[in-house]
Design a protein around this motif. Structure first.
Motif, PDB file in Angstrom:
ATOM      1  N   VAL A 155      -8.347  -8.865 -15.590  1.00 31.00           N
ATOM      2  CA  VAL A 155      -8.459  -7.808 -14.577  1.00 31.00           C
ATOM      3  C   VAL A 155      -8.957  -8.425 -13.270  1.00 31.00           C
ATOM      4  N   ALA A 199       2.255  -6.620 -14.306  1.00 28.59           N
ATOM      5  CA  ALA A 199       0.922  -6.093 -14.003  1.00 28.59           C
ATOM      6  C   ALA A 199       0.979  -4.578 -13.820  1.00 28.59           C
ATOM      7  N   SER A 228      -1.482  -1.691 -11.736  1.00 31.43           N
ATOM      8  CA  SER A 228      -2.661  -1.658 -10.869  1.00 31.43           C
ATOM      9  C   SER A 228      -2.928  -0.267 -10.315  1.00 31.43           C
ATOM     10  N   GLY A 277      -2.221 -12.223  -9.932  1.00 33.80           N
ATOM     11  CA  GLY A 277      -3.243 -11.520  -9.157  1.00 33.80           C
ATOM     12  C   GLY A 277      -3.206 -11.805  -7.678  1.00 33.80           C
ATOM     13  N   ASP A 334      -7.542  -2.960  -5.016  1.00 32.17           N
ATOM     14  CA  ASP A 334      -6.617  -2.819  -6.137  1.00 32.17           C
ATOM     15  C   ASP A 334      -7.347  -3.234  -7.403  1.00 32.17           C
ATOM     16  N   TYR A 339      -6.225  -4.593 -10.639  1.00 31.01           N
ATOM     17  CA  TYR A 339      -4.950  -5.200 -11.033  1.00 31.01           C
ATOM     18  C   TYR A 339      -5.119  -5.750 -12.445  1.00 31.01           C
ATOM     19  N   THR A 340      -4.372  -5.195 -13.392  1.00 34.74           N
ATOM     20  CA  THR A 340      -4.600  -5.580 -14.791  1.00 34.74           C
ATOM     21  C   THR A 340      -3.379  -6.281 -15.382  1.00 34.74           C
ATOM     22  N   SER A 366      -4.011   1.284  -7.007  1.00 34.22           N
ATOM     23  CA  SER A 366      -4.065   0.848  -5.609  1.00 34.22           C
ATOM     24  C   SER A 366      -4.697   1.901  -4.719  1.00 34.22           C
TER      25      SER A 366
END
Lengths: 206, 692
Positions: free
Chosen positions: B648, B618, B620, B258, B627, B629-630, B622
């Motif tokens: 997340v 990841a 994401s 992350g 973002d 971001y998962t 954006s």
């Protein structure tokens, strides 16, 4: 395709009280209770039992069912590093070993350990490398203060050098205001010309 | 055959580098033009030979010549062509050869472009650059040879460049079936650009270093070496900046935690020369404008290259533990010896010249608010940052192990504690220094100049507060950062409007005219603006990052920062063209009930790779704002249970970091545009004088 078998951990204040009562409850409570007279110990234990029972009866069901969330585990794990991997935060490391350590953190939090106690336990087992800064207050202070001390010494050296330069200017150029006046374009041009002429004249070789 | 060609060309390049080193020094000593010319030609020959060696290695990678052990270790039959080519720098031996090629290219370029203007410095420039090249080629030939081959000798397997007595080559089929493949972490588009950029940055600082050393050795301590190496220093700084930004992007996409900067020792090892190099680029202006800080500049330029070599040593020797440890090998001791020797010789030369009074400054500091004083302060902060980061990355672990019998590794917590005040000081100076004048500035004048940017910064803060930002640390941080940005914008705006009024140009024309007229100043402002944008991104993504981790069944969702993330399905065991096995989850990001984007975070498994064979990739959504971001953390797929665990993050303003990088590149290119350091009028008058 099962990754990890997770046990549902129940946050249990009574369990915490029972750990105070009986150190063998909870695998990491390793410090032995000091020896005391049997009668006094019995009284204290009885009081703890009564207190624990009272707490169990008084605690609402919702509190007994509360679980340690992944976020709580990660909050602690993110402040530690994987003991075996290379500089990877424990909450981010994808190895099975780190998943197991996160499970340990979950268990410990479930048993009532605080974040600091969990970290201290990991440091005891794996050394200071598992935390971002040493837990020992002296080492921690040394780690954090040292760069400032070094930078401070550099600053003192710089100030000393500047002062020496200024003193040199005052003593050697009493009637030369060149440095105190902002340079005019002509002065700069002359200076550049002089410098270039010196360059053309050349210096000393090895 | 390819291996033999590779070994021969690398060895001949090594001989050419040694020849150039000897002939250049001999030529300088005997004042023999012929010998120096011969040394120059040897530099070009070394470059051509190394280019041939690298081309041969790439051909071997593309043609799947697994008899070459390097090809076997970094590729396999299922790898696409793109990663076969980038595998040139995918491991220690190949990256050392590639590094040597870049080094030879820079050396050849510097000699080619500066030959006529700096003849007196050239022998020493050749000597120092070829000594460095010869050292790296020594490593390539004798310790990490990328053209080694596997041989069966009796019951043993040997890995050597020369054919051993009684050696039998393994069968192609055996090697092909067992080929290792590129480290999964490196199978990312960013790795096609990030390492070359970083290497170009590292190697690029060889040129200013070689010129500085040449100035010290030859006694030509004028500004010639600065003029000759300025563009090279800027180019190296640009490449290093790009390498750092791309490295951050790679970490963000590939490492799956992350973030983009983990204060990893190897990241820091690349950041350290950037800090000293940036200090040098500022400080050298003082020497050009005022003839001051000559000794300091020498220390900075040598410190920058010394930090490059130390960083390379730390990265590749296993001195510290890092996520980059795939590059470890046995080159540690020779690299340390080279770094130590090079630094000692350089420092000795500076002190020797200084003791002879040849590095005496032409002016002294007159005013604490003058631009040169503020630049010196800026230099001190850069050095303090260098010390803090060096201590955290290398000093503390080494000292604790040597003297405290403990293994202390300082992590993110330490860096987040120690560096913010120093970065704040840098931003403050970045705002104030451009407002002051060379020579002397009064506090009142400086205050007047800063008034408008200060008001604009305050107005920005009021907007932030109205938008709901109340965290004091954030407000202080943003106040400092946007002040620096407003100074850059306001100063450019003032000049731009003056041109619009005086020349009747439209603002765009006026802007490009400004860049043409004073590329250094306005390119510098663009760089400052880029750094400001990066600063805003870093503050936002650090202070306001939110994260959660939850286990969901299909159809369930989680809430974070106003977003809803819904788990829609799971596809296990998908096999891609390169042989990786992918477990892919499908998520949908929603806001206010409206579907925004479908994301597919996944876990990749590389069955043919021995170490580091699993990657969390990841996915994401954006936008400039943030973002989503998962990460797919875990899953449980049984007949009775179908659940997956997701982490997340919502990273506000993180994309400004990459956009700020673009502005920074534009600014550096604009600043590099400027070729001469003498004003046009001075050049003209000097030429007239010379003719007369």
């Amino acid at each position: 395709m099962s990754m990890h078998n997770r046990q549902i951990q129940v946050f249990s204040p009574p369990l915490y009280l029972l750990r105070r009562l009986c150190p063998s409850v909870g695998v990491r409570a390793t410090a032995p209770l000091p020896r005391k007279s049997v009668s006094r110990e019995m009284i204290i234990r009885s009081l703890w039992v009564l207190l624990a029972v009272a707490f169990v009866l008084a605690t609402p069901a919702s509190a007994q069912d509360s679980t340690i969330t992944d976020d709580q585990v990660n909050a602690v794990a993110s402040e530690m590093y994987c003991p075996v991997c290379e500089n990877i935060p424990l909450d981010a490391c994808a190895t099975q070993a780190c998943a197991d350590w996160r499970q340990e953190i979950r268990d410990m939090l479930g048993e009532g350990y605080t974040s600091d106690e969990v970290k201290a336990d990991f440091v005891r087992r794996f050394g200071d490398r598992v935390v971002g800064t040493p837990l020992d207050p002296t080492l921690r202070a040394l780690s954090v203060v040292t760069p400032y001390v070094l930078a401070g010494l550099a600053l003192i050296a710089a100030v000393w050098t500047v002062l020496r330069w200024r003193m040199g200017v005052k003593s050697s150029a009493a009637g030369v205001p060149e440095f105190n006046a902002p340079p005019t374009p002509e002065t700069e041009s002359d200076s550049l010309r002089a410098r270039l002429e010196r360059d053309v004249a050349g210096g000393t070789g090895l | 055959m390819l291996a033999e060609i590779g070994v021969s060309t690398t060895f001949l390049a090594f001989v050419a580098a040694l020849y150039a080193l000897v002939m250049s020094l001999w030529g300088a000593r005997t004042r023999s033009e012929g010998k120096v010319l011969s040394a120059r030609n040897a530099v070009f020959v070394a470059f051509v030979l190394l280019l041939a060696a690298c081309v041969v290695l790439v051909i071997a990678l593309v043609r799947e010549d697994y008899q070459i052990s390097y090809v076997w270790s970094v590729s396999n039959p299922s790898m696409p062509l793109f990663f076969r080519i980038t595998a040139l720098w995918g491991s220690q031996a190949g990256s050392l050869l590639f590094w040597s090629l870049l080094l030879a290219a820079f050396a050849a370029g510097a000699v080619w472009l500066n030959w006529h203007n700096n003849r007196r410095l050239m022998p020493y420039v050749i000597a120092y650059s070829m000594a460095t090249l010869a050292f790296f080629l020594f490593l390539s030939i004798f310790i990490e040879n990328p053209f080694n081959r596997y041989w069966f000798v009796g019951q043993e397997t040997l890995e050597t460049a020369l054919i051993p007595a009684g050696g039998v080559a393994p069968s192609d089929a055996l090697l092909r079936d067992s080929a290792n493949g590129l480290n999964p972490l490196l199978r990312h588009f960013g790795m096609a650009i990030h390492p070359p950029m970083l290497y170009l940055g590292f190697v690029g600082f060889l040129v200013p270093f070689a010129f500085a050393m040449a100035a010290l050795a030859s006694g030509d301590l004028s500004t010639n070496w600065i003029r000759a190496s300025r563009r090279w220093a800027l180019a190296a700084w640009l490449f290093l900046s790009l390498g750092l930004i791309l490295g951050g992007r790679w970490a963000y996409d590939v490492l799956g935690w992350g973030g983009y900067w983990g204060w990893d020792p190897v990241e820091n090892a690349a950041f350290l020369p950037w800090l000293i190099g940036t200090a040098f680029l500022h400080s050298v202006m003082i020497q050009e404008k005022r003839g001051m800080l000559k000794t300091w500049n020498m220390f900075l330029v040598i410190g920058t290259f010394s930090a490059v070599i130390f960083g390379t040593f730390a990265t590749r020797s296993g001195l510290v533990e890092s996520v980059h440890s795939f590059a470890r090998s046995e080159i540690g001791f020779p690299m340390f010896a080279f770094w130590f020797g090079m630094t000692i010789i350089s420092v000795w030369l500076i002190l020797w010249r200084r003791s002879r009074g040849e590095l005496r400054d032409e002016h002294a500091f007159a005013n604490i608010f003058s631009r040169e004083s503020l630049f010196v302060l800026n230099n001190l902060v850069f050095v303090a940052l260098f010390i803090a980061i060096f201590w955290g990355s290398f000093g503390s672990p080494i000292v604790s192990e040597l003297f405290l019998n403990a293994n202390i590794t300082l992590g993110t917590e330490y860096f987040q504690l120690v560096t913010p005040p120093l970065f704040a000081a840098l931003f403050i100076l970045m705002g104030i220094a451009p407002l002051s004048a060379w020579g002397a500035t009064s506090l009142r004048r400086l205050g007047r100049s800063a008034l408008v940017p200060l008001v604009l910064a305050l107005a920005s803060l009021i907007v932030f507060v109205l938008m709901g930002m109340t965290m004091p640390v954030a407000l202080i941080g943003y106040g400092i950062v946007v002040f620096a940005g407003w100074v850059a914008i306001y100063e450019t705006y003032r000049a731009l409007m003056a041109r619009v009024r005086q020349q009747g140009e439209n603002p765009i024309q006026a802007f490009f005219a400004l860049l043409r007229r004073n590329p250094r100043r306005y390119g510098g402002y663009l760089i400052h603006l880029g750094v400001t944008v990066i600063g805003i991104g870093v503050l936002g993504s650090t202070l306001f990052q939110q994260e959660t981790q939850q286990t969901l069944r299909v159809g369930q969702s989680m809430e974070i920062a106003g977003y809803t993330v819904r788990y829609d399905g799971f596809a296990a065991g998908q096999i891609s063209e390169d042989g990786r096995v992918m477990d892919i989850a499908t998520l949908t990001v929603l806001r206010d009930g409206q579907e925004l984007q479908t994301l597919r975070p996944r876990r990749d498994f590389f069955p043919n790779v021995q170490d580091m064979n699993t990657m969390t990739i990841a996915a994401s959504r954006s936008t400039l704002q943030d973002d989503v971001y998962t990460l797919l953390v875990d899953w449980e797929m049984t007949p009775t249970e179908e659940a997956a665990t997701f982490k997340v993050y919502v990273n506000p303003l993180v994309n400004l970091i990459w956009w700020g990088g673009f502005v920074l590149i534009a600014g550096t290119l604009a600043a590099t545009w400027s070729g001469d350091t003498l004003p046009a009028r001075s050049r003209k008058s000097l030429m007239v004088g010379a003719t007369a």
